[in-house]
Design a protein around this motif. Structure first.
Motif, short mmCIF file in Angstrom:
data_model
loop_
_atom_site.label_atom_id
_atom_site.label_comp_id
_atom_site.label_asym_id
_atom_site.label_seq_id
_atom_site.Cartn_x
_atom_site.Cartn_y
_atom_site.Cartn_z
N ALA A 1 0.83 -1.21 0.00
CA ALA A 1 0.00 0.00 0.00
C ALA A 1 0.86 1.25 0.00
CB ALA A 1 -0.93 0.00 1.21
N GLU A 2 2.05 1.16 0.62
CA GLU A 2 2.97 2.30 0.66
C GLU A 2 3.85 2.36 -0.58
OE1 GLU A 2 3.17 4.69 2.87
OE2 GLU A 2 1.61 3.91 4.19
N GLY A 3 3.75 1.34 -1.43
CA GLY A 3 4.54 1.34 -2.66
C GLY A 3 5.98 0.93 -2.48
N ILE A 4 6.27 0.10 -1.45
CA ILE A 4 7.64 -0.37 -1.25
C ILE A 4 7.67 -1.89 -1.30
CG2 ILE A 4 8.24 1.62 0.17
CD1 ILE A 4 7.98 -0.18 2.64
N ARG A 5 8.86 -2.44 -1.42
CA ARG A 5 9.01 -3.89 -1.49
C ARG A 5 8.69 -4.52 -0.13
NH1 ARG A 5 14.81 -5.10 -3.91
NH2 ARG A 5 14.15 -7.19 -3.27
N PRO A 6 7.86 -5.54 -0.10
CA PRO A 6 7.53 -6.20 1.17
C PRO A 6 8.76 -6.72 1.91
CG PRO A 6 6.00 -6.88 -0.54
CD PRO A 6 7.08 -6.08 -1.22
N THR A 7 9.77 -7.15 1.17
CA THR A 7 10.97 -7.69 1.83
C THR A 7 11.65 -6.66 2.72
OG1 THR A 7 12.17 -7.19 -0.22
CG2 THR A 7 11.44 -9.45 0.10
N LYS A 8 11.59 -5.40 2.30
CA LYS A 8 12.20 -4.35 3.12
C LYS A 8 11.45 -4.19 4.44
CE LYS A 8 15.45 -2.75 0.37
NZ LYS A 8 16.88 -2.75 0.77
#
Length: 355
Positions: A146-153
């Motif tokens: 939802a925030e537009g970042i990679r889930p792994t991070k």
């Protein structure tokens, strides 16, 4: 075995400055194989390895007699890695198959090659962290997307709270991001609200800061009420229309406060605005004869009601116990109060229109 490449086909495999025209030179098969496998990975990312798992590991519930494939544990042993890592690739392929991106396991045979999706699609299905499979992991993954970042991070941060704490303590930017996130979280988490309120109440420095902010907020609210609604609340508690000059002054101060950056302290500005507007309110009351009389009447009634309520609490139900609590000063104070009441009553009766 060696393979001879045309010069035009080997440009990408060597430095331009080292290329010698026009002679062709043999390239070892190991390099060719590596280059081709690298090309496949560059185009497909993790799909290339997921395919190896999908076509070699038998689906759950399928017996060894019904399939030439091996278990995830056996495949991991052959690969020199854990079965858990193998299953992460397996699950990524399974989700993609459900979405129609890749074929189902059952139609894939060991060693079979197929056309694979693009590399950028891979990250939508795969996470290298085992926590992603938990309920908590799914929630973190969804929030990251939802925030537009990679889930792994996000998962990596969640699994290392000590590192997060260190970043917050050392970096103002990280601390600000954490503060914003906590405020957003507390809007939908009553339990966290309670915990934060309790923590603040138990910390003297924070408790004082909250009190100061509440004071500033109340003062700004007082000015905003006048600027936006055009009404003033007098010292005696009356609500009346604000004079045009007073409202304009309140609007001016409010605009200065609203223009402050988040990093600027609003307390001093709020105090100045409040004192200025409060003084103008007192002057407006004093300059209006009718309002001044009504203000005095309201203030007198308010004081009378408070005094009546307090005296009513001094009941005589426990008169039998007066022997234990008697003091001469009590009688003296009540006598003085009686005289004050008689004087007040007498003055009011003289002011009565019927007199």
């Amino acid at each position: 075995m060696t393979v001879v490449l045309d010069p035009s086909e080997t440009t990408a495999l060597s430095e331009p400055a080292e290329w010698v025209e026009p002679a062709a030179r043999p390239v070892p098969e190991a390099i060719v194989r590596d280059a081709r496998e690298f090309g496949v990975y560059a185009r497909t990312g993790g799909w290339a390895f997921a395919l190896k798992v999908a076509r070699s590991v038998r689906p759950g519930g399928q017996s060894a007699e019904d399939s030439p494939k091996v278990s995830a544990k056996a495949f991991g042993e052959l690969a020199g890695c854990s079965a858990e890592r193998v299953m992460r690739y397996y699950k990524a392929w399974d989700m993609a198959a459900d979405d129609g991106i890749v074929p189902q396991f059952e139609v894939l045979a060991p060693g079979e090659d197929i056309e694979l999706p693009d590399a950028d699609v891979w990250l939508s299905y795969y996470t290298s962290r085992s926590s992603a499979s938990s309920v908590r992991g799914h929630a973190i993954t969804a929030a990251a997307e939802a925030e537009g970042i990679r889930p792994t991070k996000a998962l990596e941060v969640a699994e290392n709270p000590t590192a997060l704490r260190a970043a917050i303590l050392a970096d103002p930017g990280t601390a600000d991001a954490a503060r914003t996130a906590l405020l957003d979280r507390m809007k939908e988490d009553p339990a966290l609200q309670t915990e934060m309120a309790r923590a603040i109440a138990r910390t003297d420095g924070l408790k004082k800061a909250v009190a100061e902010e509440n004071k500033a907020a109340d003062r700004i609210g007082y000015v905003r009420q006048i600027a936006e609604n055009g009404q003033i609340r007098t010292p005696a508690g009356q609500t009346v229309e604000a004079p045009a000059q007073l409202r304009a002054e309140a609007e001016r101060h409010l605009s200065l406060i609203d223009e402050l950056d988040d990093s600027e302290e609003a307390g001093e500005w709020a105090g100045e605005a409040y004192e200025t507007v409060k003084g103008l309110v007192a002057r407006a009351v004093e300059e209006d004869p009718e309002l001044r009389v009504q203000e005095r009447r309201t203030k007198f009634y308010s004081s009378l009601q408070k005094a009546t309520k307090v005296f009513e609490e001094l009941t005589l139900d426990d008169a039998a116990d007066f022997d234990d609590i008697y003091e001469d000063d009590m009688v003296a104070r009540l006598e003085a109060l009686r005289q004050a009441l008689e004087t007040c009553i007498s003055a009011l009766r003289k002011a009565s229109p019927t007199q």
